[in-house]
Design a protein around this motif. Sequence first.
Motif, PDB file in Angstrom:
ATOM      1  N   TRP A  29       0.846  -1.062  -0.132  1.00 28.85           N
ATOM      2  CA  TRP A  29      -0.053   0.023  -0.027  1.00 28.85           C
ATOM      3  C   TRP A  29       0.801   1.504   0.290  1.00 28.85           C
ATOM      4  O   TRP A  29       0.262   2.390   0.002  1.00 28.85           O
ATOM      5  N   GLN A 130      -7.682   1.458   1.316  1.00 28.11           N
ATOM      6  CA  GLN A 130      -8.173   0.456   0.189  1.00 28.11           C
ATOM      7  C   GLN A 130      -7.945  -1.454   0.933  1.00 28.11           C
ATOM      8  O   GLN A 130      -8.109  -2.612   1.037  1.00 28.11           O
ATOM      9  N   HIS A 131      -6.253  -1.345   0.584  1.00 28.33           N
ATOM     10  CA  HIS A 131      -5.679  -2.570   1.351  1.00 28.33           C
ATOM     11  C   HIS A 131      -6.313  -3.443   2.403  1.00 28.33           C
ATOM     12  O   HIS A 131      -6.851  -4.649   3.098  1.00 28.33           O
ATOM     13  N   ASP A 133      -9.415  -2.788   4.216  1.00 29.03           N
ATOM     14  CA  ASP A 133     -10.729  -2.646   4.067  1.00 29.03           C
ATOM     15  C   ASP A 133     -10.659  -3.902   3.091  1.00 29.03           C
ATOM     16  O   ASP A 133     -11.474  -4.780   3.749  1.00 29.03           O
ATOM     17  N   SER A 134      -9.832  -4.728   2.524  1.00 29.27           N
ATOM     18  CA  SER A 134     -10.432  -5.299   1.247  1.00 29.27           C
ATOM     19  C   SER A 134     -10.271  -6.878   2.420  1.00 29.27           C
ATOM     20  O   SER A 134     -10.405  -7.877   1.983  1.00 29.27           O
ATOM     21  N   LYS A 135      -8.802  -7.111   2.958  1.00 28.94           N
ATOM     22  CA  LYS A 135      -8.142  -7.890   4.079  1.00 28.94           C
ATOM     23  C   LYS A 135      -9.033  -7.606   5.119  1.00 28.94           C
ATOM     24  O   LYS A 135      -9.384  -9.429   4.965  1.00 28.94           O
ATOM     25  N   SER A 137     -13.399  -7.316   4.923  1.00 24.77           N
ATOM     26  CA  SER A 137     -14.118  -7.529   4.732  1.00 24.77           C
ATOM     27  C   SER A 137     -15.157  -8.780   3.925  1.00 24.77           C
ATOM     28  O   SER A 137     -14.268  -9.726   4.611  1.00 24.77           O
TER      29      SER A 137
END
Length: 137
Positions: A29, A130-131, A133-135, A137
Amino acid sequence: MEISIASEINAPLAAVWQAWVTPEEIVNWNFALAEWCCPRAEIDLQVGGKFIYRMEAKDGSMGFDFEGTFTHITPNQCLRFELADNRVVTVAFTATANGVRVVETFDAEDENSAQQQKQGWQNILNNFKQHVDSKNS
């Protein structure tokens, strides 16, 4: 002049902290533009410990080391470090109802406008969000 940026991360505090201080996470990130990358991150997470994050254009045309020394660490709450050019950065992590609010405050440098600096640092923080949150969610 100090500049502050912030973001709300939708993840548990421990996950946000780990993503911020773990080299294997940082390389995913820590760059401001999609054309850039962070191929290497080294971190010695202790007061007096140093970090070096390599920032490079993906085409290999340019790059630099972003480095500093930790001056204060309160796990899961706050990091403070001094960059190689003596500027001070504070990163605060605050648990919220929806996750974690991350606020970075840094001394501006003289080479780029305050707006350019704020946007570049915010882009990196947006990548971080983004990094993580994506891990989670």
